[in-house]
Design an enzyme around this catalytic site. Structure first.
Site, PDB file in Angstrom:
ATOM      1  N   LYS A 137       0.839  -1.195   0.000  1.00 17.36           N
ATOM      2  CA  LYS A 137       0.000   0.000   0.000  1.00 17.36           C
ATOM      3  C   LYS A 137       0.880   1.254   0.000  1.00 17.36           C
ATOM      4  CE  LYS A 137      -3.493   2.590   2.370  1.00 17.36           C
ATOM      5  NZ  LYS A 137      -4.378   2.781   3.495  1.00 17.36           N
TER       6      LYS A 137
ATOM      7  N   GLU B 122      10.634  -4.934   4.261  1.00 16.25           N
ATOM      8  CA  GLU B 122      10.721  -6.342   3.873  1.00 16.25           C
ATOM      9  C   GLU B 122      10.358  -6.530   2.399  1.00 16.25           C
ATOM     10  OE1 GLU B 122       9.125  -5.132   6.558  1.00 16.25           O
ATOM     11  OE2 GLU B 122       8.879  -6.658   8.114  1.00 16.25           O
TER      12      GLU B 122
ATOM     13  N   GLY C 207      -4.820  -1.490   4.712  1.00 16.69           N
ATOM     14  CA  GLY C 207      -4.011  -2.642   4.295  1.00 16.69           C
ATOM     15  C   GLY C 207      -4.690  -3.979   4.575  1.00 16.69           C
ATOM     16  N   ARG C 208      -5.210  -4.158   5.799  1.00 17.31           N
ATOM     17  CA  ARG C 208      -5.794  -5.459   6.146  1.00 17.31           C
ATOM     18  C   ARG C 208      -7.211  -5.609   5.600  1.00 17.31           C
ATOM     19  NH1 ARG C 208      -4.600  -2.351  10.328  1.00 17.31           N
ATOM     20  NH2 ARG C 208      -6.226  -1.484  11.660  1.00 17.31           N
TER      21      ARG C 208
ATOM     22  N   GLU D 120      -4.864  -6.663  14.658  1.00 17.73           N
ATOM     23  CA  GLU D 120      -4.296  -5.366  14.268  1.00 17.73           C
ATOM     24  C   GLU D 120      -5.379  -4.288  14.340  1.00 17.73           C
ATOM     25  OE1 GLU D 120      -0.710  -4.680  11.427  1.00 17.73           O
ATOM     26  OE2 GLU D 120      -2.485  -4.293  10.207  1.00 17.73           O
TER      27      GLU D 120
ATOM     28  N   HIS E  39      -6.603 -33.447  17.426  1.00 15.41           N
ATOM     29  CA  HIS E  39      -5.562 -34.335  17.945  1.00 15.41           C
ATOM     30  C   HIS E  39      -4.383 -33.553  18.492  1.00 15.41           C
ATOM     31  CE1 HIS E  39      -7.687 -37.803  16.293  1.00 15.41           C
ATOM     32  NE2 HIS E  39      -8.039 -36.963  15.344  1.00 15.41           N
TER      33      HIS E  39
ATOM     34  N   LYS F 183       9.483  -1.239  14.367  1.00 13.75           N
ATOM     35  CA  LYS F 183      10.088  -0.905  13.063  1.00 13.75           C
ATOM     36  C   LYS F 183      11.195   0.128  13.252  1.00 13.75           C
ATOM     37  CE  LYS F 183       5.920  -1.367  10.203  1.00 13.75           C
ATOM     38  NZ  LYS F 183       4.950  -0.639   9.390  1.00 13.75           N
TER      39      LYS F 183
HETATM   40  O1  F6P Z   1       3.288  -2.900   9.729  1.00 12.39           O
HETATM   41  C1  F6P Z   1       1.943  -3.195   9.607  1.00 12.39           C
HETATM   42  C2  F6P Z   1       1.441  -2.880   8.232  1.00 12.39           C
HETATM   43  O2  F6P Z   1       1.389  -1.493   8.056  1.00 12.39           O
HETATM   44  C3  F6P Z   1       0.094  -3.511   7.982  1.00 12.39           C
HETATM   45  O3  F6P Z   1      -0.956  -2.782   8.477  1.00 12.39           O
HETATM   46  C4  F6P Z   1       0.121  -3.639   6.497  1.00 12.39           C
HETATM   47  O4  F6P Z   1      -0.859  -4.531   6.035  1.00 12.39           O
HETATM   48  C5  F6P Z   1       1.528  -4.126   6.285  1.00 12.39           C
HETATM   49  O5  F6P Z   1       2.293  -3.408   7.226  1.00 12.39           O
HETATM   50  C6  F6P Z   1       2.098  -3.927   4.907  1.00 12.39           C
HETATM   51  O6  F6P Z   1       2.058  -2.588   4.519  1.00 12.39           O
HETATM   52  P1  F6P Z   1       2.221  -2.170   3.023  1.00 12.39           P
HETATM   53  O7  F6P Z   1       1.082  -2.727   2.252  1.00 12.39           O
HETATM   54  O8  F6P Z   1       2.222  -0.671   3.018  1.00 12.39           O
HETATM   55  O9  F6P Z   1       3.526  -2.720   2.517  1.00 12.39           O
END
Ligand code: F6P
Length: 499
Positions: A187, A193, A246-247, A332, A362, A472
């Protein structure tokens, strides 16, 4: 004491009949607590919810301005005050402010056109899709592809999220660089990462002999300018609105891997199924509103009965990733300790966990049946199997699912304490005829709205996530080498690992 404090007190003080007693006292308990909507059957009868409790919870919502908040959600008003934003995921499903719905449609049309172009080999002979994203930019697409794409032979999709190179390396092993499309999903287009994985994937392509790796890259983002800076061609950027969280973003271009793996019609069915649940949530009174009732159940157990967690068991291998998806959606969103006004809340969202049946029986069900923890359980199942093997498999699966709910409720007395089951343990069951894109869309939308209703019940903002920022920041400062600023334990770890 506020008005709602008084209502909460009434809820806590209310009589607590057992589930068995509730069934005995209410011959019509099933018709009162089983609901059907958008092809899903929700059975809340084996919870301690009662009509008087529902009325009390509805009063709390009313006092907190729930109707206005729900209208604000669907009209594109600011519902995320800490970030000054709307939350327009429902517009992706055609339910929202007309201009937001039009914008979402235009973005969807752009996604569809790009998929058509990829299918026509405009980006080369693409067979593999490597989707790189994390959190909301990975969990939703992953769930969709795993749940609905097992039979699809359209594209071979891998979704890589972890910064651990082992994840990317494993995915790349199966792929041919010349036939791979990289979809960078972020987003913000700043997530460290994702950027690192994207760069490594591009390097893998170049090393694999692809002359123009960027020619095989697309971006799924609400920050197109950042994607351009990164080197992605403007024509291969699939934007979505900043107001889609994002979520909550699998409905937008973030759902690209699902749309390409399942085909556009299936993606549209998913949106339509979610839209059907949206309409129910938007217009039904709280007392008959399924996501709202589910939120009442969540907070009844959390606040009144002290349940710290809730567990979801899909009796369907295809929904194995659902608990992971819901962990982000629920924790979240509602894992907060203060209200919108900054006052402390009684409890954050219950911790979401779960697994698949029958495997989980199980492994963890011992604690559910005899442990000291109260864990409200949710079962999810489809009447039609997701395979063509002997029907005995599916019968056994469903039989086990129904048996667990019955056992949790009934319990069993024994003179031997080790062999006795206390019973009166609550469960809900969500049953569908068949797991289709539309049913899955409706199911996910149900969870989104349940989160919203739960947030309104305790007065929090479900749409921000500042809790993830501190870690972060510290990671960045460790990376930049400022080890002296840390506590002795952290400093020693850094020194041991990096010298
Ligand atoms: O660090 C949490 C977060 O901001 C989430 O809310 C989001 O889904 C994820 O990181 C990834 O963010 P982005 O889509 O901006 O890479």
């Amino acid at each position: 004491m506020t008005q709602t404090d008084g209502i909460w007190k009434d809820i806590v003080a209310a009589e607590r009949p057992t589930l068995i007693d509730l069934f005995k006292a209410e011959p019509d308990r099933l018709s009162n607590f089983v609901f059907e909507e958008a092809g899903l059957r929700f059975d809340f009868a084996k919870t301690h919810l009662t009509k008087p409790l529902i009325a009390k919870f509805a009063e709390i919502l009313k006092a907190g301005g729930f109707d206005a908040a729900r209208d604000a959600l669907f009209s594109g008003a600011v519902v995320n005050p800490t970030e000054g934003r709307a939350a327009e995921h429902t517009a992706e499903r055609g339910q929202g402010a007309p201009e937001s719905v039009d914008r979402a449609k235009a973005y969807h049309a752009r996604m569809r056109a790009l998929i058509d172009a990829i299918e026509a080999d405009a980006m080369g002979p693409i067979r593999h899709v490597l989707h790189i994203g994390i959190g909301g930019s990975a969990l939703g697409p992953k769930l969709l592809v795993d749940a609905l794409g097992r039979e699809s032979d359209r594209y071979d999709v891998e979704i890589v999220s972890n910064v651990d190179g082992a994840a990317l390396e494993q995915a790349l092993k199966r792929f041919d660089p010349a036939a791979t499309l990289i979809a960078i999903a972020s987003k913000t287009f700043t997530t460290s990462e994702t950027m690192l994985n994207a760069r490594s994937a591009l390097a893998w392509m170049a090393e694999g002999g692809v002359e123009d790796p960027y020619g095989q890259v697309i971006a799924l983002t609400a920050a197109p300018e950042k994607a351009i800076e990164f080197g992605v061609d403007e024509t291969r950027i699939l934007p979505f609105a900043e107001s889609v969280g994002g979520r909550y973003s699998l409905w937008s271009s973030i759902g690209f891997p699902a749309a390409i793996a399942l085909g556009w019609d299936a993606f549209e069915e998913l949106l339509e199924g979610a839209g059907a649940m949206d309409r129910h949530f938007r217009y039904a009174a709280p007392e008959e509103n399924i996501p709202v009732l589910a939120a009442f159940i969540d907070y009844y157990y959390a606040i009144v009965r002290g349940a710290q967690t809730r567990a979801i068991f899909a009796y369907d291998e295809r929904l194995a990733l659902l608990p992971f998806y819901l962990q982000q959606l629920e924790m979240e969103s509602n894992g907060k300790r203060v209200t919108v006004e900054g006052d402390p809340v009684p409890i954050s969202a219950p911790i979401t966990w779960g697994g698949v049946g029958t495997d989980a029986q199980h492994a963890v069900f011992q604690l559910l049946h005899q442990g000291t923890h109260l864990v409200p359980v949710e079962f999810i199942a489809a009447i039609e199997p997701g395979h063509v093997l002997d029907e005995g498999h599916h019968k056994a699966l469903l039989t086990n699912c129904f048996a667990q709910g019955a056992a949790l409720m009934a319990g069993k007395a024994s003179d031997d304490p080790a062999r006795s089951y206390p019973g009166d343990r609550p469960s809900s069951t969500i049953l569908m005829d068949e797991l289709t894109p539309a049913r899955l869309g409706a199911l996910i939308a149900f969870y989104e709205h349940r989160v919203f209703a739960g947030a309104k019940l305790i007065g929090i903002n479900p749409f921000d996530q500042f809790g993830v920022e501190l870690g972060k920041e510290i990671a960045k400062s460790i990376e930049s080498g400022g080890a002296t600023e840390f506590d002795p334990s952290t400093k020693a770890l850094i020194e041991r690992a990096f010298g």
